[in-house]
Design a protein around this motif. Sequence first.
Motif, mmCIF file in Angstrom:
data_model
loop_
_atom_site.group_PDB
_atom_site.id
_atom_site.type_symbol
_atom_site.label_atom_id
_atom_site.label_comp_id
_atom_site.label_asym_id
_atom_site.label_seq_id
_atom_site.Cartn_x
_atom_site.Cartn_y
_atom_site.Cartn_z
ATOM 1 N N ARG A 191 16.773 24.163 31.930
ATOM 2 C CA ARG A 191 16.813 24.167 33.460
ATOM 3 C C ARG A 191 18.365 23.816 34.051
ATOM 4 N N TYR A 192 18.840 22.968 33.272
ATOM 5 C CA TYR A 192 20.173 22.086 33.629
ATOM 6 C C TYR A 192 21.164 23.227 32.968
ATOM 7 N N ARG A 243 10.775 30.816 45.352
ATOM 8 C CA ARG A 243 12.229 30.582 44.812
ATOM 9 C C ARG A 243 11.918 29.905 43.443
ATOM 10 N N ARG A 244 10.915 29.047 43.427
ATOM 11 C CA ARG A 244 10.864 28.301 41.880
ATOM 12 C C ARG A 244 10.517 29.500 40.908
ATOM 13 N N PHE A 280 24.506 28.708 37.097
ATOM 14 C CA PHE A 280 24.376 28.993 38.648
ATOM 15 C C PHE A 280 25.770 28.502 39.309
ATOM 16 N N VAL A 328 20.763 26.323 33.189
ATOM 17 C CA VAL A 328 20.740 27.469 34.148
ATOM 18 C C VAL A 328 21.423 26.977 35.390
ATOM 19 N N PHE A 329 21.316 25.821 35.810
ATOM 20 C CA PHE A 329 21.899 25.306 36.923
ATOM 21 C C PHE A 329 23.704 25.297 36.650
ATOM 22 N N ASP A 369 18.833 18.110 50.559
ATOM 23 C CA ASP A 369 17.838 18.619 49.566
ATOM 24 C C ASP A 369 16.567 18.520 49.865
ATOM 25 N N GLY A 370 16.249 18.403 51.069
ATOM 26 C CA GLY A 370 14.583 18.276 51.214
ATOM 27 C C GLY A 370 13.820 19.568 51.024
ATOM 28 N N PRO A 371 12.890 19.757 51.510
ATOM 29 C CA PRO A 371 11.675 20.856 51.280
ATOM 30 C C PRO A 371 12.472 22.081 51.773
ATOM 31 N N VAL A 372 12.530 23.176 51.415
ATOM 32 C CA VAL A 372 13.099 24.310 51.792
ATOM 33 C C VAL A 372 12.168 25.393 52.014
ATOM 34 N N GLU A 399 9.717 27.763 49.027
ATOM 35 C CA GLU A 399 9.910 27.149 47.950
ATOM 36 C C GLU A 399 9.326 27.617 46.686
ATOM 37 N N VAL A 415 13.516 30.967 38.998
ATOM 38 C CA VAL A 415 14.175 30.017 38.282
ATOM 39 C C VAL A 415 13.359 30.069 36.848
#
Lengths: 206, 206
Positions: free
Chosen positions: A141-142, A114-115, A148, A144-145, A105-108, A111, A118
Amino acid sequence: MSELDTRIRILEAATTEFAAVGLAGARVDRIAQLAGCNKQLIYHYFGDKNGLFETVMTEVMSDRPPEVFGNRADFADHFARKCDELDKKRTWTRLLMWEALAGGDGPVVAEERRRAFVGHAAKACERAQAEGQIDSGFSPRYLVFALFSLMAMPFVLPQVARLITGASPSEPAFRKAWMDTVGRLLRRLGPMEATESAEDSSQPDG
Amino acid sequence: MSELDTRIRILEAATTEFAAVGLAGARVDRIAQLAGCNKQLIYHYFGDKNGLFETVMTEVMSDRPPEVFGNRADFADHFARKCDELDKKRTWTRLLMWEALAGGDGPVVAEERRRAFVGHAAKACERAQAEGQIDSGFSPRYLVFALFSLMAMPFVLPQVARLITGASPSEPAFRKAWMDTVGRLLRRLGPMEATESAEDSSQPDG
DNA sequence: ATTCGCGTCAACTATCCGGTTGACCTCCCG
DNA sequence: CGGGAGGTCAACCGGATAGTTGACGCGAAT
């Protein structure tokens, strides 16, 4: 044939290959063959295999993903259409999986971009909360997740979907039943008149 | 050191390696080193790399997965504890992902065994429906899959979880907020008194 | 027509890695 | 003692694959 055409063809071929077999499994020769060019061009444009992979990831992840929340009142209908949209973006889903398996779950890549995506979904959720369609106790946000998760899981772990439900996500029967189930859930997002458990409805976090 | 010990050490090492980098990325030498033996033994016991992989998959997938439905009345509490359980089974989750990426939704190892696990969860759901805790309009198996999705997604695509929610699933803040969100959803599974949309409540499929 | 950008072609190197071979070691059992 | 089971060790083979090199082709612009 212009330079751009070839670059794009390579990128498309690489996207297909990486989505199919990942970075480790991808073969430069195969990408070249699929792109209809020779592999020297790949090294010319992208340096090496990793450079090509990073370019592909950045490209794909900068594309707008399906928005789990819409403006419309009928969440279930919106959800169903976005699911169909996601169904056609299998490469995107698969690349997400490769990314997860590679990096945790590190940096992608991409970023910030993509943020930003959201943000829109969260805003739509907040709007629905302001209008009383969704219980304001939910953290946007949760939620939304959560949506998703329900939208993507059939494509992410289809074999599990089939094991549990008995139908493969590619069958119409699955789609029908899944939409029904999620639809029932979505129809229950409104404020609750304190029934069984009387807990506070403060928002958990920002 | 008995034969069994060595076999098991190899299997454990291979499980770690395969979960980390998949079949293509796994290195037999690395597995041997991790198991504290030499790679000839691996070929001796398991034939070749694929045989080892299949053994590992069968072994891991025959383990009982967390049950998304419990007997207790408090679904949210049960869900939270099973999430923590799943958190400790990262290799299982990752192997599921490798399996999905490799085989699509086709037949999988230990299929019968795994299907049996699902039965218990579905039964628990049906029981809750019979007791009126859950709307009988839900298809048990699809509801189980929905709960599975919500339980597993933070571990399956943690980078997406972080992008959307802002918190990494490994942080306590995420767990707290996620449990709150899913808890709110689970508290709404009961029968609905026909409110806004008056649709039929027939079950979509078996 | 020369040159240059874009691309082709075939061969080559170096390395990695799955899998093999054969010699040897060590302990236990008869 | 002998022999076999379980395991070690180092070297090796063969094929696949990332990445390189250098010579050549071809169409368009100067």
